[in-house]
Scaffold this active site. Sequence first.
Site, PDB file in Angstrom:
ATOM      1  N   ASP A 253       0.833  -1.203   0.000  1.00  0.00           N
ATOM      2  CA  ASP A 253       0.000   0.000   0.000  1.00  0.00           C
ATOM      3  C   ASP A 253       0.867   1.252   0.000  1.00  0.00           C
ATOM      4  O   ASP A 253       2.000   1.239   0.496  1.00  0.00           O
ATOM      5  CB  ASP A 253      -0.917   0.032   1.235  1.00  0.00           C
ATOM      6  CG  ASP A 253      -1.980  -1.052   1.198  1.00  0.00           C
ATOM      7  OD1 ASP A 253      -2.258  -1.571   0.108  1.00  0.00           O
ATOM      8  OD2 ASP A 253      -2.522  -1.374   2.265  1.00  0.00           O
ATOM      9  N   PHE A 254       0.331   2.318  -0.521  1.00  0.00           N
ATOM     10  CA  PHE A 254       1.003   3.616  -0.560  1.00  0.00           C
ATOM     11  C   PHE A 254       1.579   3.982   0.799  1.00  0.00           C
ATOM     12  O   PHE A 254       2.716   4.445   0.913  1.00  0.00           O
ATOM     13  CB  PHE A 254      -0.005   4.671  -1.025  1.00  0.00           C
ATOM     14  CG  PHE A 254       0.420   6.090  -0.819  1.00  0.00           C
ATOM     15  CD1 PHE A 254       1.398   6.665  -1.622  1.00  0.00           C
ATOM     16  CD2 PHE A 254      -0.174   6.867   0.161  1.00  0.00           C
ATOM     17  CE1 PHE A 254       1.788   7.988  -1.442  1.00  0.00           C
ATOM     18  CE2 PHE A 254       0.200   8.190   0.347  1.00  0.00           C
ATOM     19  CZ  PHE A 254       1.186   8.753  -0.466  1.00  0.00           C
TER      20      PHE A 254
END
Length: 303
Positions: free
Chosen positions: A67-68
């Site tokens: 995830d970012f």
Amino acid sequence: MEPDRIENLSVVYQSQDFLVVNKHWDLRIDSRMWRETPTLQKQLRHHFPELADPDTYYGFRFCHQLDFSTSGALCVALNKAAAGSAYKCFKERRVTKAYLALQVRGHVQESRMTINYAIGRNSTEGRAHTMCIEGTQGCENPKPSLTELVVLEYGLYAGDPVSKVLLQPLTGRTHQLRVHCSALSHPVVGDLTYGQALDQEDQPFRMMLHAFYLRIPTHTERVEACTPDPFVPALDACWSPHTLVQSLDQLVQVLRAAPDPDPTEGSPGPCSTSTLSNKPPETEAQRASCLQWLSEWTLEPDN
């Protein structure tokens, strides 16, 4: 506490076929959007221009996603054959992954547990692109999901009681660790999607989830990497541990010594007593997806 710059890239494993990098938090792997912001792909091109593959859109084949907001170990295949061998390991559940996290809202009472909540997509209005556990409103197509949790330390983060934990996903659902932590009523510190909304001034500088350990036993080499622990008081003065429950160094030794999961049995994590059922044979649609992935890495925009 700003996201990383293009000049800064931490490599924790390198061979002729693979790189494992320690991805910075709040850094996109890449996207056809956000062209002017730093991305991991741009960092790789900056440091390893000779390794970029002109036959792919992004130049590098990322073997999996983070995830970012998540930091930590991310594996990059440097050629099509290496990408295929890594894909096979992920498909057969032979990859070992472990994450570190700080969890908020009180201390996790059980020192070890298996989190077993099926996870599906959330169809509730205003919650698009998020996941949810089976039985909650708007949860569509939930799939079995298992996570092993071991408590490492109890302490305070900015005065609030938190637990530092090691998480080992035994399945690979979208946002699995974040959803499972939230389902325990102990969401990850700084998780604005699955945690409690706070005033802006009370927000931590990042989401406290880090991909700590990664092992991919391909047929040609055993890709293994352990990244530095970012959740220590020397790096974040807001984190103040007061009780040691389990030594992280000892768990690392257990992870390293554990046999690779058996692709025919769906073996659990090294500290687990649970067992996953056999994975069904690969479908034609899955095979077609694999071939497309091998030919050109494509990444959906982060949610």
